[in-house]
Design an enzyme around this catalytic site. Structure first.
Site, PDB file in Angstrom:
ATOM      1  N   HIS A 242      -9.217   2.250  -3.110  1.00 21.05           N
ATOM      2  CA  HIS A 242      -7.816   2.064  -2.702  1.00 21.05           C
ATOM      3  C   HIS A 242      -7.065   1.230  -3.743  1.00 21.05           C
ATOM      4  CE1 HIS A 242      -4.258   1.274  -0.515  1.00 21.05           C
ATOM      5  NE2 HIS A 242      -4.694   0.365   0.341  1.00 21.05           N
TER       6      HIS A 242
ATOM      7  N   CYS B 231       0.804  -1.230   0.000  1.00 17.09           N
ATOM      8  CA  CYS B 231       0.000   0.000   0.000  1.00 17.09           C
ATOM      9  C   CYS B 231       0.832   1.273   0.000  1.00 17.09           C
ATOM     10  CB  CYS B 231      -0.914   0.025   1.228  1.00 17.09           C
ATOM     11  SG  CYS B 231      -1.725  -1.531   1.580  1.00 17.09           S
TER      12      CYS B 231
ATOM     13  N   CYS C  21      -1.178   2.894   6.457  1.00 14.04           N
ATOM     14  CA  CYS C  21      -0.782   1.569   6.907  1.00 14.04           C
ATOM     15  C   CYS C  21      -0.431   0.750   5.672  1.00 14.04           C
ATOM     16  CB  CYS C  21      -1.891   0.902   7.706  1.00 14.04           C
ATOM     17  SG  CYS C  21      -3.416   0.584   6.784  1.00 14.04           S
TER      18      CYS C  21
END
Length: 427
Positions: free
Chosen positions: A383, A89, A413
């Site tokens: 996302h 991520c 995160c």
């Protein structure tokens, strides 16, 4: 001496929600869609860049090293060095951080840093038992051996595995990302009602930003080959309410879990770029910087509580720069899950956690929600894993300019038990 590093400009595609089957754009398609208008409005040629760095997690087979493929398609020249980075991520932020360090240390003056992800193109994976059967069949010599190898086949060998599902499962803890959010929620007593309220607010904020034109100049229209165009983040649900979200069933921990499809980030396709420049490049090309990157930080923790990564990375950044939580006027904290975001806020306000884990004298305090994700986040936007870290930096700069704030932090995160944070100041 470290040289100042400026963010000059940036753009992104609309974030397109993954539905049935692959979407209209591959990762490189997306990078090109927002890269062309960005480069076209610059006062220098695309070949003037020193490097192209692109974050991408689910690289498709037809686009190995998508940074290089995108650079060539963007007309940046055969001599353009381009490479792809991957830290789950955090990949889109890692591209900025890598470029930031090159410029800061004097080995580059102008870098195009981005992130691109088409999660709808994530592959179906063949079961390992099926792969071994195919290998045995291919290696068999003679008709008899081939017949014997073929007879070993089982129907389960032909059942594909959803690659994205495995990719979102931590290989060490065997917890998927939603389950790690459940763990964080349990640690800090986050309720289902709180998570649903947060998710509804994310949609409300994005819908407001779209209606007010706050994303103008950041978001570029994307045109697919069939003539369709995409001009907004299409996962937003303006009519979302906590009451409606409360009707959804838990996805990861049934029946008592609190993480649902409604209070989680959406599976989405999208790309984002930012242009980084040294002071020399600013003078040479007559550029007007939007902001400066002051510092960055990566941190690591237990993968089962990966959602708390922003607390570790952002706190380390604050400590090094002698700042408190309250000194930062605008925050972008990537909304992987509502429960995870709320867990981060609770951790900063928990005296025991701050003393034992963060090494503070007491609780860091409350982060004012009015300063956090002011125009919504991944719950309403989506996302696209390799892109989100880039988007939150780009949007942080644009939001700070609109709000008239001076200092901001973008943080996220990262699956695998990591966190990233970047400190930005307006110039």
């Amino acid at each position: 001496m470290a040289r100042p590093v400026f963010i000059i400009d940036g753009s992104r595609t609309p974030f397109i929600k993954a539905r049935s089957g692959p979407g209209p754009f591959t990762p490189v398609d997306l990078a090109v869609q927002c890269g062309r208008p960005l480069l076209a409005r610059q006062p220098f040629a695309p070949t003037a860049f020193d490097q192209v760095i692109l974050g991408c997690v689910n690289v498709i087979a037809d686009e190995m090293n998508p940074a290089r493929v995108a650079a060539l398609r963007l007309g940046m020249g055969e001599k353009m060095v381009a490479f792809t980075v991957q830290i789950n991520c955090g990949s889109g932020m890692q591209s900025i951080d890598t470029g930031y360090r090159y410029v800061r240390e004097g080995s580059a003056d102008l870098i195009l840093a981005g992130g691109a992800e088409a999660l709808s193109h994530a592959p179906l994976v063949w079961p390992q038992a099926g792969v071994r059967w195919f290998a045995g069949l291919a290696g068999a010599r003679g008709l008899g051996a081939r017949i014997l190898a073929a007879l070993k086949v089982k129907p389960s060998y032909f059942k594909p595995i959803i690659g994205l599902e495995r990719g979102l499962t931590d290989p060490i803890t065997e917890l998927n990302m939603g389950q790690t959010a459940e763990v964080v929620g349990q640690l800090f007593g986050i309720t289902r009602e709180q998570s649903d309220a947060y998710a509804a607010e994310s949609h409300k904020r994005l819908a407001h930003a779209q209606a007010e034109g706050f994303l103008k100049g950041e978001l570029e229209i994307a045109f697919s080959r069939d003539g369709k165009f995409y001009d907004h983040d299409d996962g937003v649900r303006p009519d979302s309410t906590p009451e409606a979200l409360a009707k959804l069933k838990p996805v990861f921990e049934r029946p008592w879990g609190q993480v649902t499809a409604g209070n989680s980030s959406q599976i989405t396709d999208g790309a984002s770029w930012v242009i980084l420049a040294s002071e020399d490049a600013v003078v040479k090309h007559g550029l007007t910087p939007k902001a400066a990157i002051i510092d960055s930080q990566w941190s690591a923790l237990d993968p089962s509580i990966m959602g708390l990564g922003p607390v570790l990375s952002a706190t380390a950044l604050l400590k090094r720069n002698e700042l408190s939580l309250q000194d930062v006027e605008t925050w972008e904290l990537n909304e992987a899950f509502a429960t995870q975001v709320l867990g981060c806020l609770a951790a900063w306000n928990d005296e025991k956690f701050c003393k034992e884990v963060l090494g503070l004298d007491g609780a860091a305090g409350e982060l004012d929600r009015a300063k956090l994700n002011v125009d919504g986040g991944a719950i309403s936007l989506g996302h696209p894993v390799g892109t989100s870290g880039n988007r939150i930096v780009l949007h942080l700069v644009n939001a700070m300019k609109r709000l008239g704030t001076r200092r901001g932090i973008a943080t996220e995160c990262i699956g695998g038990g990591l966190g990233g944070a970047m400190l930005i100041e307006m110039v």
